[in-house]
Design an enzyme around this catalytic site. Structure first.
Site, PDB file in Angstrom:
ATOM      1  N   GLY A  39      48.483 -20.625 -61.761  1.00 50.41           N
ATOM      2  CA  GLY A  39      47.073 -20.914 -61.993  1.00 50.41           C
ATOM      3  C   GLY A  39      46.450 -19.947 -62.995  1.00 50.41           C
ATOM      4  N   HIS A  45      49.883 -22.120 -70.777  1.00 47.55           N
ATOM      5  CA  HIS A  45      50.305 -23.085 -69.758  1.00 47.55           C
ATOM      6  C   HIS A  45      50.173 -24.521 -70.296  1.00 47.55           C
ATOM      7  CE1 HIS A  45      48.732 -19.687 -67.121  1.00 47.55           C
ATOM      8  NE2 HIS A  45      49.943 -19.847 -66.641  1.00 47.55           N
ATOM      9  N   GLY A 155      57.829 -20.903 -70.185  1.00 51.41           N
ATOM     10  CA  GLY A 155      57.435 -20.251 -71.435  1.00 51.41           C
ATOM     11  C   GLY A 155      58.423 -19.160 -71.817  1.00 51.41           C
ATOM     12  N   GLN A 161      62.647 -14.283 -67.461  1.00 54.15           N
ATOM     13  CA  GLN A 161      62.478 -15.323 -66.423  1.00 54.15           C
ATOM     14  C   GLN A 161      63.110 -16.639 -66.888  1.00 54.15           C
ATOM     15  OE1 GLN A 161      58.609 -16.011 -64.351  1.00 54.15           O
ATOM     16  NE2 GLN A 161      58.477 -17.806 -65.657  1.00 54.15           N
ATOM     17  N   VAL A 184      52.556 -18.913 -76.931  1.00 52.70           N
ATOM     18  CA  VAL A 184      51.239 -19.181 -77.519  1.00 52.70           C
ATOM     19  C   VAL A 184      50.469 -17.862 -77.570  1.00 52.70           C
ATOM     20  CG1 VAL A 184      49.076 -20.469 -77.284  1.00 52.70           C
ATOM     21  CG2 VAL A 184      51.242 -21.526 -76.584  1.00 52.70           C
ATOM     22  N   SER A 193      48.002 -14.545 -71.584  1.00 55.22           N
ATOM     23  CA  SER A 193      48.466 -14.256 -70.226  1.00 55.22           C
ATOM     24  C   SER A 193      47.261 -14.292 -69.305  1.00 55.22           C
ATOM     25  CB  SER A 193      49.101 -12.859 -70.191  1.00 55.22           C
ATOM     26  OG  SER A 193      49.205 -12.414 -68.845  1.00 55.22           O
ATOM     27  N   SER A 194      47.470 -14.787 -68.081  1.00 58.54           N
ATOM     28  CA  SER A 194      46.361 -14.797 -67.117  1.00 58.54           C
ATOM     29  C   SER A 194      45.858 -13.375 -66.865  1.00 58.54           C
ATOM     30  CB  SER A 194      46.815 -15.408 -65.791  1.00 58.54           C
ATOM     31  OG  SER A 194      47.372 -16.681 -66.011  1.00 58.54           O
TER      32      SER A 194
HETATM   33  P1  AMP Z   1      52.466 -17.980 -64.737  1.00 59.03           P
HETATM   34  O1  AMP Z   1      51.290 -18.782 -64.311  1.00 59.03           O
HETATM   35  O2  AMP Z   1      52.116 -16.669 -65.368  1.00 59.03           O
HETATM   36  O3  AMP Z   1      53.526 -17.870 -63.666  1.00 59.03           O
HETATM   37  O4  AMP Z   1      53.145 -18.799 -65.922  1.00 59.03           O
HETATM   38  C1  AMP Z   1      53.567 -20.125 -65.745  1.00 59.03           C
HETATM   39  C2  AMP Z   1      54.380 -20.550 -66.932  1.00 59.03           C
HETATM   40  O5  AMP Z   1      53.595 -20.459 -68.122  1.00 59.03           O
HETATM   41  C3  AMP Z   1      55.622 -19.661 -67.165  1.00 59.03           C
HETATM   42  O6  AMP Z   1      56.716 -20.487 -67.526  1.00 59.03           O
HETATM   43  C4  AMP Z   1      55.182 -18.785 -68.312  1.00 59.03           C
HETATM   44  O7  AMP Z   1      56.253 -18.299 -69.094  1.00 59.03           O
HETATM   45  C5  AMP Z   1      54.323 -19.753 -69.110  1.00 59.03           C
HETATM   46  N1  AMP Z   1      53.412 -19.012 -70.002  1.00 59.03           N
HETATM   47  C6  AMP Z   1      52.512 -18.075 -69.653  1.00 59.03           C
HETATM   48  N2  AMP Z   1      51.897 -17.569 -70.751  1.00 59.03           N
HETATM   49  C7  AMP Z   1      52.441 -18.207 -71.815  1.00 59.03           C
HETATM   50  C8  AMP Z   1      52.244 -18.126 -73.235  1.00 59.03           C
HETATM   51  N3  AMP Z   1      51.372 -17.291 -73.781  1.00 59.03           N
HETATM   52  N4  AMP Z   1      52.978 -18.945 -74.031  1.00 59.03           N
HETATM   53  C9  AMP Z   1      53.887 -19.810 -73.486  1.00 59.03           C
HETATM   54  N5  AMP Z   1      54.119 -19.923 -72.161  1.00 59.03           N
HETATM   55  C10 AMP Z   1      53.403 -19.143 -71.340  1.00 59.03           C
END
Ligand code: AMP
Length: 288
Positions: A39, A45, A155, A161, A184, A193-194
């Site tokens: 989230g 995302h 991502g 990961q 991105v 990043s969140s």
């Molecule tokens: P998270 O919510 O942080 O667990 O991320 C969920 C998915 O989004 C994961 O596969 C991350 O690698 C991907 N993700 C998060 N930030 C980015 C980004 N800036 N560019 C591409 N994918 C992302």
């Protein structure tokens, strides 16, 4: 339907496994693209969701802040949660289903299983966050069994990961295609990043130096600098740019991040770093 109308709708959500299964059972013989998230969604995302939407008949997104991947002193409690805004964004992307399970649905009482990809979960980020990768491998495996996707999107921002998930799927012969999606970034280069919302104004101004240092480091790696010298140079450069500490700055083979990159080997590499601004840990990587 115009975009405004779409974004005023919420995406279709389920919280219970039975409801997920009854949706999933209606989609036999269709391609199902799955995007697992925690989230606090942003354009990074949404890039994954758009990739899934391009290829698959159905798109399922999960939102679950997974306690198993947080250590005892980490930010599980304060991790940003903004479900309403997330559902607006996902409705605008025409997602078919959002799965928002509670903890007991993912880990019922008596849950015992732990999945660990042993070669990858103790290196790089695994050295600093010992529970992190097994927590992710466990939740992703569980979510794969529940959602039964044909395609799953991760991502490359979280490069280790992504590699771990590819290994997990190969080792267990899980019938899903894993797709890695490019990083991105903000216009100044900071990877979305969140956790970027934790950064104060001063730290936010310093943050793009991580990407700049990685790009300059990748040039040095291609020019023949050893992984050891590169690590020292990366640490010094990031500390000079105001990063308090650097967990690692590592040049590895792109297809095998357990092995150092050397330009003589004529293989592609990945320069991967994790570093701190205040209490915020930033991770990023670039191609070599
Ligand atoms: P998270 O919510 O942080 O667990 O991320 C969920 C998915 O989004 C994961 O596969 C991350 O690698 C991907 N993700 C998060 N930030 C980015 C980004 N800036 N560019 C591409 N994918 C992302």
């Amino acid at each position: 339907m115009n975009l405004q109308a779409a974004s005023s709708l919420k995406a279709n959500t389920v919280t219970k496994i039975e409801d997920l299964e009854s949706c999933r059972n209606q989609w036999q013989n269709q391609t199902i693209g799955f995007v697992p998230t925690m989230g606090a969604l942003h354009e990074g995302h949404l890039a994954l969701v758009r990739e899934a939407r391009k290829t698959c008949d159905r798109v399922v997104v999960s939102i679950f802040v997974n306690p198993k991947q947080f250590g005892p002193n980490e930010d599980l409690v304060t991790y940003p949660r903004m479900i309403d805004a997330d559902l607006d964004l996902l409705a605008a992307e025409n997602v078919d289903l959002v799965f928002i399970p509670d903890e007991k649905s993912v880990y019922p009482d008596g849950f015992q299983t732990k999945i660990s990809v042993v070669n990858l979960d103790t290196i790089l980020t695994g050295q600093f966050r010992p529970q992190f990768f097994s927590g992710i491998a466990t939740v992703v495996t569980r979510l794969f069994m529940l959602v039964r996707p044909t395609h799953a999107y991760f991502g490359k921002k979280d490069y280790q990961q992504w590699q771990m998930i590819c290994q997990l799927v190969a080792d267990l012969h899980i019938p899903v295609d894993v797709i890695g999606v490019p990083i991105v970034r903000e216009s100044d280069g900071l990877a979305l990043s969140s956790r970027n919302m934790y950064l104060n104004e001063q730290d936010r101004a310093k943050a793009p130096a991580l990407y700049e240092t990685l790009l300059a480091g990748a040039d040095k790696a291609r020019a023949g600098m050893s992984a050891k010298d590169l690590e020292d140079w990366g640490r010094e450069t990031l500390q000079a740019a105001g990063f308090e500490s650097v967990d690692y700055f590592a040049a590895r083979l792109a297809e095998d991040i357990t092995t150092n990159y050397t330009c003589a080997a004529n293989q592609s590499g990945r320069l991967i770093a994790a570093t701190w601004l205040g209490t915020t840990r930033l991770v990023d990587n670039v191609e070599i």
